[in-house]
Design a protein around this motif. Structure first.
Motif, short mmCIF file in Angstrom:
data_model
loop_
_atom_site.label_atom_id
_atom_site.label_comp_id
_atom_site.label_asym_id
_atom_site.label_seq_id
_atom_site.Cartn_x
_atom_site.Cartn_y
_atom_site.Cartn_z
N ARG A 119 -6.48 64.55 -16.19
CA ARG A 119 -5.19 64.93 -16.79
C ARG A 119 -4.00 64.83 -15.84
O ARG A 119 -2.86 64.73 -16.31
N VAL A 124 -14.96 60.38 -19.83
CA VAL A 124 -14.90 61.53 -18.93
C VAL A 124 -13.46 61.89 -18.59
O VAL A 124 -13.06 63.05 -18.66
N MET A 125 -12.67 60.88 -18.21
CA MET A 125 -11.33 61.18 -17.70
C MET A 125 -10.44 61.81 -18.77
O MET A 125 -9.61 62.66 -18.49
N LEU A 126 -10.61 61.36 -20.01
CA LEU A 126 -9.81 61.89 -21.11
C LEU A 126 -10.49 63.05 -21.83
O LEU A 126 -9.86 63.74 -22.63
N GLY A 127 -11.80 63.23 -21.58
CA GLY A 127 -12.53 64.23 -22.35
C GLY A 127 -12.60 63.85 -23.82
O GLY A 127 -12.60 64.70 -24.72
N TYR A 129 -5.03 54.92 -15.21
CA TYR A 129 -6.40 54.96 -14.69
C TYR A 129 -6.82 53.63 -14.07
O TYR A 129 -8.01 53.31 -13.98
N LEU A 186 2.35 77.10 -19.46
CA LEU A 186 0.95 77.46 -19.72
C LEU A 186 0.88 78.70 -20.62
O LEU A 186 0.05 78.76 -21.54
N GLU A 215 -0.36 71.96 -12.11
CA GLU A 215 -1.52 72.80 -12.38
C GLU A 215 -2.27 72.29 -13.60
O GLU A 215 -1.67 71.89 -14.60
N ARG A 216 -3.61 72.31 -13.50
CA ARG A 216 -4.49 71.91 -14.61
C ARG A 216 -5.34 73.11 -15.00
O ARG A 216 -6.06 73.66 -14.17
N GLU A 217 -5.24 73.52 -16.25
CA GLU A 217 -6.00 74.68 -16.70
C GLU A 217 -7.50 74.40 -16.74
O GLU A 217 -7.93 73.28 -16.99
N ASP A 218 -8.29 75.45 -16.52
CA ASP A 218 -9.74 75.33 -16.61
C ASP A 218 -10.10 74.81 -18.00
O ASP A 218 -9.57 75.26 -19.00
N ILE A 276 -6.57 69.75 -9.21
CA ILE A 276 -6.49 71.00 -9.97
C ILE A 276 -5.08 71.57 -9.84
O ILE A 276 -4.48 71.98 -10.83
N ALA A 277 -4.55 71.61 -8.62
CA ALA A 277 -3.22 72.17 -8.41
C ALA A 277 -2.61 71.62 -7.14
O ALA A 277 -3.33 71.21 -6.22
N ALA A 306 -9.71 68.07 -19.22
CA ALA A 306 -10.45 66.92 -18.70
C ALA A 306 -9.97 66.60 -17.28
O ALA A 306 -8.80 66.83 -16.95
N LEU A 362 -8.69 77.35 -11.61
CA LEU A 362 -7.26 77.26 -11.33
C LEU A 362 -6.79 78.52 -10.59
O LEU A 362 -5.98 78.45 -9.66
#
Lengths: 141, 141, 141, 141
Positions: free
Chosen positions: A51, C63-66, C90, A16, A42-45, B39-40, A48, B5
């Protein structure tokens, strides 16, 4: 040798950080063990919502096939129906593009994989490699 | 209000710390957003490989139904075929026991969920609550 | 900011009105929230019975992919196996063509998506944009 | 005779109005046609994100089996494995409880179904009946 949670955290944090340094879009990073099972994610703010599945698919295919994302992509481009069939037997969980990176120990054995998604596949892979190297491990993109 | 996050990391770390303090078995902890998306996640060394899916299932059912693990378990005990059917419509992704904890904002709206697995369901829930409180959020077990 | 049922109704009604004005075939319109979950849907009389799944697939992938329908289509045309693999992770729920339109708030954050199907993909997208604008929201086709 | 979009809208609006009048929790309402395909759906603000699948499951089982929610529940209570098996053949899409209401024409033929979820199953069914009657149709709970 296995990937500890401590190592997985380092991989994710450093991936990250590299993403921020390279000014990439928000990234999502997963670390899988040698059996293809999730250790950490972890998914960053701003990323989508879907992910996790993409990151997981990149890493999962890498472990299950023992073949990193770049090699999977080459195979998909040469023989699309083969990778489609492979995906069939793995329940559709394989995303065969760069950003799926194998983790190897000093003897070359696969000990897990990292999956990164959010920017271009090549940038995803570059960020993953930075994270893996920061954790003192060897990656294969 | 959404779960960042940063908040998710705090929840996970503090849940794991609580688990060590309570001398629980190795825990796995997931934090989902208000749409049920990851998210995590972290799985402690020594936990069984399949723990992601259990942690996820506890949290996912909580978000999708707007009903935390304890209430889901009560419904499952009173009307087993109903929770089985609910699980069918959610692709078998719901684990209706304590350890699935709803996250609510100050107005009571669901902003996500935490799923913890590894020890008894009640201990899982207790550790989750410690993590949630350490992050300054409100949990419902 | 989230999409209220009131806003979703306006989007659907105005999309259908635009379809009548443009003399399109019967349309089906879905509005999803930021987590990819259905808020509202309508299928016009005369539309084929399976249209919910198509409308949903256009919006869900967005939405899922943005990534809105047009960008998904470009990716599918450039790298078909990638979008096929994405669809695998998905659950086969992604329809990567125009008519899947992202809803963004003033800061650019994705707050949901609209999926329209029934006529050509481009006409579907045009009708969706009319509905979105009538609701005072910003769409990305 | 088939259920028009116009009728479906009336059913949904009047069901939601009844829910407000009865002071029920936020409701979600789906109307399916005689083939079990979605005509229209609305989820009230504040309802859990996964409510579409539950509403759909109540109505879908009703149409597919030609048996409304109450009768399905009785069968599930008498012979749980049978309803579980039925759910297997319908892809896990059946939720066999009240709130799944059959729509019949004057001759008694099934022309669709309504599915309501959000409050107790009995309240869900009562709200659905109010909506169906307001649309001048005959319901069977």
């Amino acid at each position: 040798m296995s990937v500890s949670l401590r190592k997985a955290r380092t991989i994710i944090r450093k991936t990250l950080e590299k993403g921020r340094e390279m000014d990439l879009k928000p990234l999502s990073v997963v670390v899988l063990d040698a059996g293809g099972h999730v250790i950490a994610f972890e998914r960053e703010d701003g990323a989508a919502p879907g992910r996790f599945a993409i990151a997981h698919g990149k890493a999962y295919g890498s472990v299950m096939l023992g073949m990193a994302g770049t090699a999977q992509m080459q195979r998909a481009e040469a023989q699309a129906y083969f990778m489609a069939a492979v995906n069939g037997v793995y329940g559709g969980q394989v995303v065969p593009v760069p950003g799926g990176v194998l983790l190897r120990d000093r003897k070359g054995a696969v000990i897990g994989a990292v999956g990164v998604t959010g920017d271009t596949s090549d940038n995803d892979a570059a960020a993953a490699m930075a994270g893996i190297e920061a954790a003192g491990l060897t990656g294969e993109t």
